[in-house]
Design an enzyme around this catalytic site. Structure first.
Site, short mmCIF file in Angstrom:
data_model
loop_
_atom_site.label_atom_id
_atom_site.label_comp_id
_atom_site.label_asym_id
_atom_site.label_seq_id
_atom_site.Cartn_x
_atom_site.Cartn_y
_atom_site.Cartn_z
N ASN A 155 -12.54 -38.73 10.68
CA ASN A 155 -13.71 -37.87 10.51
C ASN A 155 -13.71 -36.63 11.41
OD1 ASN A 155 -14.09 -40.38 12.15
ND2 ASN A 155 -15.85 -39.25 12.90
N THR A 243 -33.20 -56.91 -0.89
CA THR A 243 -33.52 -56.34 -2.20
C THR A 243 -32.72 -55.07 -2.43
OG1 THR A 243 -35.75 -57.23 -2.07
CG2 THR A 243 -35.40 -55.42 -3.63
N CYS A 328 -21.41 -37.53 16.48
CA CYS A 328 -21.85 -38.65 17.32
C CYS A 328 -21.64 -38.35 18.79
CB CYS A 328 -21.08 -39.92 16.96
SG CYS A 328 -20.98 -40.20 15.20
C1 LIG Z 1 -19.79 -41.19 8.40
C2 LIG Z 1 -18.77 -42.23 8.70
C3 LIG Z 1 -19.13 -43.56 8.90
C4 LIG Z 1 -20.57 -44.02 8.89
O1 LIG Z 1 -21.09 -44.01 7.59
P1 LIG Z 1 -22.67 -44.23 7.38
O2 LIG Z 1 -22.79 -44.38 5.90
O3 LIG Z 1 -23.31 -42.98 7.90
O4 LIG Z 1 -23.06 -45.44 8.12
C5 LIG Z 1 -18.14 -44.48 9.14
N1 LIG Z 1 -16.85 -44.11 9.21
C6 LIG Z 1 -16.47 -42.83 9.02
C7 LIG Z 1 -15.02 -42.48 9.09
C8 LIG Z 1 -17.41 -41.85 8.77
O5 LIG Z 1 -17.03 -40.58 8.63
#
Ligand SMILES: *Cc1c(COP(=O)(O)O)cnc(C)c1O
Length: 387
Positions: A155, A243, A328
């Site tokens: 990411n 749910t 993050c």
């Molecule tokens: C954004 C991301 C996540 C987290 O996903 P969410 O749906 O926001 O919990 C996990 N792993 C990677 C590589 C991401 O880019």
């Protein structure tokens, strides 16, 4: 005030208007609002039908069986379910897990948690371009290894692991293979019929769907067993209770269906925008691209600049919505652990910018970004030289 240009698609994407429309049809009295688990009336049946259609759209994009899709609240929960669920189920067989030091925090923190429960984790160090080799994976697997967890696309830097080659290793050593594909699904082709991947985490909001919804692919053949992490009601074949949020699932399904339709064209378009951005910066001295030049998701571009304070650079780029390292980590001043993990020196890592492009990015947006980055980097260098 004019809004900055959005160049942070790796943090999240806007919901595609076609997705938002389908979602809005699953909320109110006039729409499909029923509980998909209601078996005794048409409100429930209609909702269940929508949920199963969405499940099929998600499965179609990655070439798996709809029965292999388990809905979760996002990729974070999917990572938790895969790693803790497999570790718990197979604890009698072995307590060793292999991952890498540049995984998403959802993977790393799940692994850290398991360490407190007596598991042993090997954190592989990727190459300088962010890739894990099949050879190093093979060396790390032991007799008591139960799971390998490696991401598809990183990411922060966009580098894309070779899942086919890594899956060959895990399958031949009879170890389960989990892949976090939150950044790759809908951007790069994924064919689970051809890959030896046992579990795959997916998220909707990186692919023009809503936040708060995702899924875990859990292979049926050969069957993968895991222990549920959320109990109550026994939804999703006992693997994840709660749910089902019809509007969220319908949004994810529609987003994944659209992603499949445009995958090739969007890959080409975003690749051209990436090339335009990198070409545009050629006149600027003293910068480097972090990650892999072509084994990557083209939308993620991580750049480091010599002799520039990252905080000042980010502040000066008011007309651009970009990220330093990863969203993050933005609250802390520590250089990104991902950039450290691929061996970028701290003085360059602290200057890093992540520019991420997507469906609604235009060539004009890229040109504005090139001009702004070039100007501000040079300006900051001049003022630090005279100051
Ligand atoms: C954004 C991301 C996540 C987290 O996903 P969410 O749906 O926001 O919990 C996990 N792993 C990677 C590589 C991401 O880019």
């Amino acid at each position: 005030m004019q809004l900055p240009i959005y160049l942070d698609y790796a943090a999240t994407t806007p919901v595609d208007p076609r997705v938002a429309k389908r979602m809005s049809e699953c909320l109110s009295m006039e729409g499909v609002f029923g509980n998909p688990a209601s078996r005794s009336h048409i409100y429930g049946w209609q909702a269940e039908q929508e949920v199963e259609l969405a499940r099929r759209h998600v499965a179609d994009l990655i070439h798996c069986d709809p029965r292999e899709i388990v809905w979760t609240s996002g990729a974070t929960e999917a990572d938790n379910l895969a790693i803790k669920g497999v570790a718990e189920f197979h604890a009698d067989r072995g307590r060793h897990i292999v991952t890498s030091c540049i995984e998403h925090k959802a993977v790393l923190d799940s692994c850290h948690y398991l360490e407190t429960k007596g598991f042993e984790i090997s954190y592989l160090r990727p190459s300088s371009s962010g890739l894990i080799s099949p050879e190093q994976l093979s060396e790390a697997i032991r007799a008591d290894t139960v799971l390998v967890s490696l991401m598809h696309v990183n990411n922060e830097i966009g580098s894309a692991n070779n899942l086919a080659a890594l899956g060959e290793v895990t399958r031949s050593r009879q170890v389960l293979f989990h892949v976090d594909a939150a950044q790759s699904v809908g951007k790069l082709p994924i064919d689970l019929a051809a890959l030896n991947v046992d579990l795959m985490s997916l998220s909707a909001h990186k692919v023009y769907g809503p936040k708060g919804i995702g899924a875990l692919f859990v292979r049926r053949e050969p069957r993968v067993n895991l222990t549920a992490q959320i109990h109550g009601g026994g939804h999703e074949r006992g693997m994840r209770s709660g749910t089902l949020p019809t509007h969220q699932l319908v949004g994810m399904g529609e987003a994944f269906r659209l992603a499949g339709d445009v995958l090739h064209d969007e890959y080409v378009k975003v690749g051209q925008l990436r090339a335009r951005l990198l070409d545009g910066l050629k006149m600027l001295p003293g910068w480097q691209l972090h990650g892999h030049a072509d084994q990557c998701a083209p939308g993620i571009i991580n750049l480091g600049f010599e002799g520039v304070d990252g905080e000042s650079l980010l502040m000066s780029l008011r007309q651009l919505a970009v990220s330093s390292g990863s969203a993050c980590m933005s609250a802390t001043l520590e250089p990104s652990y991902v950039l450290r993990g691929i061996g970028i020196p701290d003085d360059i890592a602290q200057s890093a910018l992540r520019v991420s492009l997507g469906r609604f990015t235009t060539a004009a947006d890229v040109d504005t970004a090139v001009a702004a980055i070039s100007q501000n980097v040079q300006q900051l260098r001049r003022s630090s030289a005279t100051g």
